[in-house]
Scaffold this motif. Structure first.
Motif, PDB file in Angstrom:
ATOM      1  N   ALA A 184       9.460   2.716  -4.862  1.00  0.00           N
ATOM      2  CA  ALA A 184      10.237   2.753  -3.617  1.00  0.00           C
ATOM      3  C   ALA A 184       9.516   3.495  -2.497  1.00  0.00           C
ATOM      4  O   ALA A 184       9.845   3.323  -1.326  1.00  0.00           O
ATOM      5  CB  ALA A 184      11.598   3.402  -3.873  1.00  0.00           C
ATOM      6  N   GLY A 185       8.498   4.290  -2.829  1.00  0.00           N
ATOM      7  CA  GLY A 185       7.777   5.073  -1.829  1.00  0.00           C
ATOM      8  C   GLY A 185       6.580   4.372  -1.205  1.00  0.00           C
ATOM      9  O   GLY A 185       5.721   5.032  -0.622  1.00  0.00           O
ATOM     10  N   TRP A 186       6.515   3.045  -1.296  1.00  0.00           N
ATOM     11  CA  TRP A 186       5.392   2.313  -0.669  1.00  0.00           C
ATOM     12  C   TRP A 186       5.441   2.492   0.847  1.00  0.00           C
ATOM     13  O   TRP A 186       6.483   2.780   1.416  1.00  0.00           O
ATOM     14  CB  TRP A 186       5.403   0.832  -1.059  1.00  0.00           C
ATOM     15  N   PHE A 187       4.284   2.334   1.508  1.00  0.00           N
ATOM     16  CA  PHE A 187       4.170   2.573   2.946  1.00  0.00           C
ATOM     17  C   PHE A 187       4.221   1.291   3.773  1.00  0.00           C
ATOM     18  O   PHE A 187       5.014   1.174   4.689  1.00  0.00           O
ATOM     19  CB  PHE A 187       2.853   3.301   3.256  1.00  0.00           C
ATOM     20  N   PHE A 188       3.323   0.347   3.478  1.00  0.00           N
ATOM     21  CA  PHE A 188       3.259  -0.863   4.292  1.00  0.00           C
ATOM     22  C   PHE A 188       2.682  -2.014   3.496  1.00  0.00           C
ATOM     23  O   PHE A 188       2.086  -1.818   2.438  1.00  0.00           O
ATOM     24  CB  PHE A 188       2.443  -0.640   5.578  1.00  0.00           C
TER      25      PHE A 188
ATOM     26  N   VAL B  77       0.840  -1.198   0.000  1.00  0.00           N
ATOM     27  CA  VAL B  77       0.000   0.000   0.000  1.00  0.00           C
ATOM     28  C   VAL B  77       0.877   1.250   0.000  1.00  0.00           C
ATOM     29  O   VAL B  77       1.894   1.322   0.691  1.00  0.00           O
ATOM     30  CB  VAL B  77      -0.922   0.019   1.239  1.00  0.00           C
ATOM     31  N   GLY B  78       0.436   2.245  -0.765  1.00  0.00           N
ATOM     32  CA  GLY B  78       1.105   3.547  -0.780  1.00  0.00           C
ATOM     33  C   GLY B  78       0.104   4.615  -1.170  1.00  0.00           C
ATOM     34  O   GLY B  78      -1.087   4.349  -1.320  1.00  0.00           O
ATOM     35  N   ILE B  79       0.593   5.840  -1.345  1.00  0.00           N
ATOM     36  CA  ILE B  79      -0.284   6.905  -1.826  1.00  0.00           C
ATOM     37  C   ILE B  79      -0.001   7.136  -3.307  1.00  0.00           C
ATOM     38  O   ILE B  79       1.111   6.888  -3.791  1.00  0.00           O
ATOM     39  CB  ILE B  79      -0.135   8.219  -1.022  1.00  0.00           C
ATOM     40  N   THR B  80      -0.998   7.610  -4.013  1.00  0.00           N
ATOM     41  CA  THR B  80      -0.883   7.787  -5.454  1.00  0.00           C
ATOM     42  C   THR B  80       0.003   8.978  -5.807  1.00  0.00           C
ATOM     43  O   THR B  80       0.249   9.860  -4.985  1.00  0.00           O
ATOM     44  CB  THR B  80      -2.270   8.004  -6.088  1.00  0.00           C
ATOM     45  N   GLU B  81       0.429   8.995  -7.052  1.00  0.00           N
ATOM     46  CA  GLU B  81       1.221  10.119  -7.556  1.00  0.00           C
ATOM     47  C   GLU B  81       0.423  11.417  -7.421  1.00  0.00           C
ATOM     48  O   GLU B  81       0.963  12.452  -7.039  1.00  0.00           O
ATOM     49  CB  GLU B  81       1.596   9.861  -9.014  1.00  0.00           C
TER      50      GLU B  81
ATOM     51  N   GLU C   7       1.633  14.671  -5.328  1.00  0.00           N
ATOM     52  CA  GLU C   7       1.734  15.999  -5.949  1.00  0.00           C
ATOM     53  C   GLU C   7       0.914  17.021  -5.164  1.00  0.00           C
ATOM     54  O   GLU C   7       1.355  18.159  -4.971  1.00  0.00           O
ATOM     55  CB  GLU C   7       1.250  15.947  -7.395  1.00  0.00           C
ATOM     56  N   GLN C   8      -0.281  16.642  -4.723  1.00  0.00           N
ATOM     57  CA  GLN C   8      -1.146  17.559  -3.976  1.00  0.00           C
ATOM     58  C   GLN C   8      -0.532  17.936  -2.630  1.00  0.00           C
ATOM     59  O   GLN C   8      -0.666  19.069  -2.184  1.00  0.00           O
ATOM     60  CB  GLN C   8      -2.535  16.938  -3.757  1.00  0.00           C
ATOM     61  N   LEU C   9       0.137  16.979  -1.990  1.00  0.00           N
ATOM     62  CA  LEU C   9       0.745  17.238  -0.684  1.00  0.00           C
ATOM     63  C   LEU C   9       1.976  18.121  -0.788  1.00  0.00           C
ATOM     64  O   LEU C   9       2.268  18.895   0.121  1.00  0.00           O
ATOM     65  CB  LEU C   9       1.123  15.917  -0.010  1.00  0.00           C
ATOM     66  N   GLY C  10       2.717  17.992  -1.862  1.00  0.00           N
ATOM     67  CA  GLY C  10       3.988  18.696  -1.978  1.00  0.00           C
ATOM     68  C   GLY C  10       5.101  17.882  -1.336  1.00  0.00           C
ATOM     69  O   GLY C  10       4.940  16.694  -1.047  1.00  0.00           O
ATOM     70  N   ASP C  11       6.226  18.514  -1.102  1.00  0.00           N
ATOM     71  CA  ASP C  11       7.402  17.807  -0.591  1.00  0.00           C
ATOM     72  C   ASP C  11       7.160  17.292   0.825  1.00  0.00           C
ATOM     73  O   ASP C  11       6.941  18.073   1.746  1.00  0.00           O
ATOM     74  CB  ASP C  11       8.622  18.721  -0.597  1.00  0.00           C
TER      75      ASP C  11
ATOM     76  N   SER D 255      11.234  11.974   1.001  1.00  0.00           N
ATOM     77  CA  SER D 255      11.180  12.408  -0.405  1.00  0.00           C
ATOM     78  C   SER D 255      11.019  11.234  -1.370  1.00  0.00           C
ATOM     79  O   SER D 255      10.619  11.418  -2.519  1.00  0.00           O
ATOM     80  CB  SER D 255      12.424  13.217  -0.767  1.00  0.00           C
ATOM     81  N   LEU D 256      11.302  10.003  -0.913  1.00  0.00           N
ATOM     82  CA  LEU D 256      11.070   8.821  -1.765  1.00  0.00           C
ATOM     83  C   LEU D 256       9.611   8.720  -2.183  1.00  0.00           C
ATOM     84  O   LEU D 256       9.298   8.245  -3.269  1.00  0.00           O
ATOM     85  CB  LEU D 256      11.467   7.542  -1.024  1.00  0.00           C
TER      86      LEU D 256
END
Length: 120
Positions: free
Chosen positions: A92-96, A20-24, A28-32, A83-84
């Protein structure tokens, strides 16, 4: 094959385990991102329950558990380098990783075409 939620999480399902992760779009909406908090391995979460917290230079936001299950692995790399998530949200930016209570429940989620239509 990826599945998506209305809360902008993605899932890659392999048997009864979902990464699970968050979408692109969400990244983008969240920012850095400057901070990521992950759930504990072994935690049992309900569908829609708060699983993680992310903070960016713009805002803090919760990441929700897309389906019921047990956390079996977390991605320490995004805690060390948030930042990943921005640079590679569906890699590489997956959460869990979540061992699903019911693997068939993934059929309730959107496919990529439906998600793209939702975010328009």
């Amino acid at each position: 094959m990826l599945k998506f939620t209305e809360d902008h999480e993605w899932l890659k399902i392999d048997g009864d385990v979902a990464t699970v992760g968050i979408t692109e779009h969400a990244a983008e909406q969240l920012g850095d991102l400057v901070f990521v908090e992950l759930p504990d391995v072994g935690a049992k979460l309900d569908k829609g329950g708060e699983a993680s917290t992310v903070e960016s230079v713009k805002a803090a936001s919760d990441v929700y558990c897309p389906l019921a299950g047990e956390i079996v692995e977390v991605n320490q790399a995004i805690v060390d380098d948030p930042s990943l998530v921005n640079s590679d949200p569906t890699g590489a930016g997956w959460f869990f990783k979540l061992k699903l209570d019911d693997a068939n429940s993934a059929s309730e989620l959107m496919d990529e075409t439906a998600y793209q239509a939702m975010i328009g």
